[in-house]
Design an enzyme around this catalytic site. Structure first.
Site, PDB file in Angstrom:
ATOM      1  CE  LYS A 281      -2.006  -3.041  -2.997  1.00  0.00           C
ATOM      2  NZ  LYS A 281      -2.177  -1.657  -2.508  1.00  0.00           N
ATOM      3  NE  ARG A 282       6.919  -2.924   2.876  1.00  0.00           N
ATOM      4  CZ  ARG A 282       6.568  -1.738   2.395  1.00  0.00           C
ATOM      5  NH1 ARG A 282       5.673  -1.628   1.434  1.00  0.00           N
ATOM      6  NH2 ARG A 282       7.133  -0.618   2.875  1.00  0.00           N
TER       7      ARG A 282
END
Lengths: 272, 272
Positions: free
Chosen positions: B96-97
């Site tokens: 979830k960057r």
């Protein structure tokens, strides 16, 4: 660290400067590449040269993850060095994390407890139960993205939800969360005129303001629209300070740039 | 890996199962704790037990970062093991960057090149220039959060921007980005009825669907509303599979749960 201690540092140093440790092997001076851990050696030299002008350091985790396990070792050594030698300086893991509840707790534990940062940056898209696990940590701060300094900020953040923009909805909603007094917010300096509206929603919170220098924001504008009685600002510069020179004099050049920024900030802090 | 190869796996195994490797030392069987790398030993056993029923594995990076450098070593060994022994299985770094352009490139490089994942999950809050650096990687996929399965999804994602909800705006906008054919999307199974609307916006994209089992979504509903002619789905189960038992029989129990899910999926895949 608490807000009062942070404010003490700000008054003492007459600075709200945060130096971004976005350390990149392609950009650091060649002579460091021969050392065992060039990233840490670079960071240590930058910290030693700039700490008198600086109230916060912010390594962006992407630059460390990019070097895998070796990169994480450099990050660990950097935060350990800061906590040992400069425990009064505020530390920010610029990680922009966020996940469902029990998973966010893992990230919070990693950055707050294991690495020992004072704060971590987070992304709000998944809402309350993705952020409250970070806020559960006493004495730690969660710095949530609100309005960022990049062009893509206009894709979603400034789109209107009802009468207000998404970033305002994010700010307003976050004030209702448990331990919301442990929140700070990322607000880009390239949008300094937005700061006045933001201050109405979160009058007391600290704002982490990237985008001064390389990205075009100005220290004067940020103070004009964004300061509160405890400054309420951490103004970040990364490349402008740490890559001021890539020769043997890199640390002196970084010190000189940090000092320039501190001197720009001082009159506004004196006037608080 | 490309979409056609993924679809070949789906047809061959009659499965769209993704197993989430959210490996937690507090939950794995005690007897593994004596090994040198319990996390990797657990993952290896789970992979060996479930690979016949599984088309994708998804380690959530939070669980590895929580153990610092040792955790990253376990992650590296896990992805190496998958790439060596099961190169046809799709791999997802659930990270979830998202960050500004040059920084997102660092994350993309870390997960796609250094670790060697086929895909990474990302958060869209910072917009186009935070996502396109991920999309620049040929043969790799970027799985962007759209509508998540947690309660906080209603805080922002389902709020209306103009006539449509934020998650629809995110989906629509993303289709205009460069290399948008390399996008997949996270859509929670707890909101299966939303899938019909989502399919109108992204008819051809794969959707990563968490929340089946522990979080209450059903395989039937997900296929009913979300499938396309190439299945277009990866349905994730983490805890329900990997923690089916915490005794000596943990791998057999995981295999049994994975098989059950695969058998639920098979008729829908046969009917494509």
């Amino acid at each position: 660290m608490n807000i009062q201690q942070l404010f003490e540092q700000i008054k003492k140093k007459q600075s709200v400067l945060c130096v971004g440790l976005d350390t990149d092997l392609d950009k650091i001076p060649n002579h460091l590449l021969e050392s065992e851990d060039p990233i840490f050696e670079f960071n240590k030299a930058i910290i030693e040269a700039t700490h008198s002008y600086t109230v916060a350091y912010k390594p962006n985790t992407a630059f460390y993850e990019a070097y895998g396990i070796k990169g994480w070792q450099s990050l660990q050594k950097t935060i350990d060095y800061l906590n040992t030698h400069y425990p009064n300086i505020f530390t920010i893991a610029d990680a922009k994390r966020g996940d469902i509840g029990n998973t966010s707790s893992r990230y919070a534990k990693a950055f707050f407890e294991d690495l020992g940062f004072d704060s971590v940056t987070t992304a709000p898209y998944m809402g309350k139960d993705s952020m409250e696990p970070f806020l559960a940590f006493d004495g730690k701060f969660t710095i949530m993205l609100a309005l960022t300094s990049n062009p893509g900020a206009f894709d979603f953040q400034t789109q209107k939800i009802g009468k207000a923009e998404l970033y305002k909805k994010v700010l307003e909603t976050s004030t209702t969360w448990e331990n919301s007094n442990r929140l700070m917010y990322v607000v880009g300096a390239t949008k300094a005129e937005y700061l006045a509206d933001i201050r109405k929603i979160v009058p007391d919170s600290f704002l982490l303001v990237p985008g001064v220098g390389a990205q075009g924001g100005s220290v004067e504008e940020v103070f004009k629209y964004g300061a509160n009685s405890k400054a309420g600002l951490l103004i970040n510069s990364s490349r402008g300070v740490i890559y001021a020179s890539n020769s043997l004099d890199f640390a002196e050049a970084a010190a000189s740039e940090a000092k320039k920024l501190q001197e720009q900030m001082a009159p506004y802090i004196a006037a608080l």
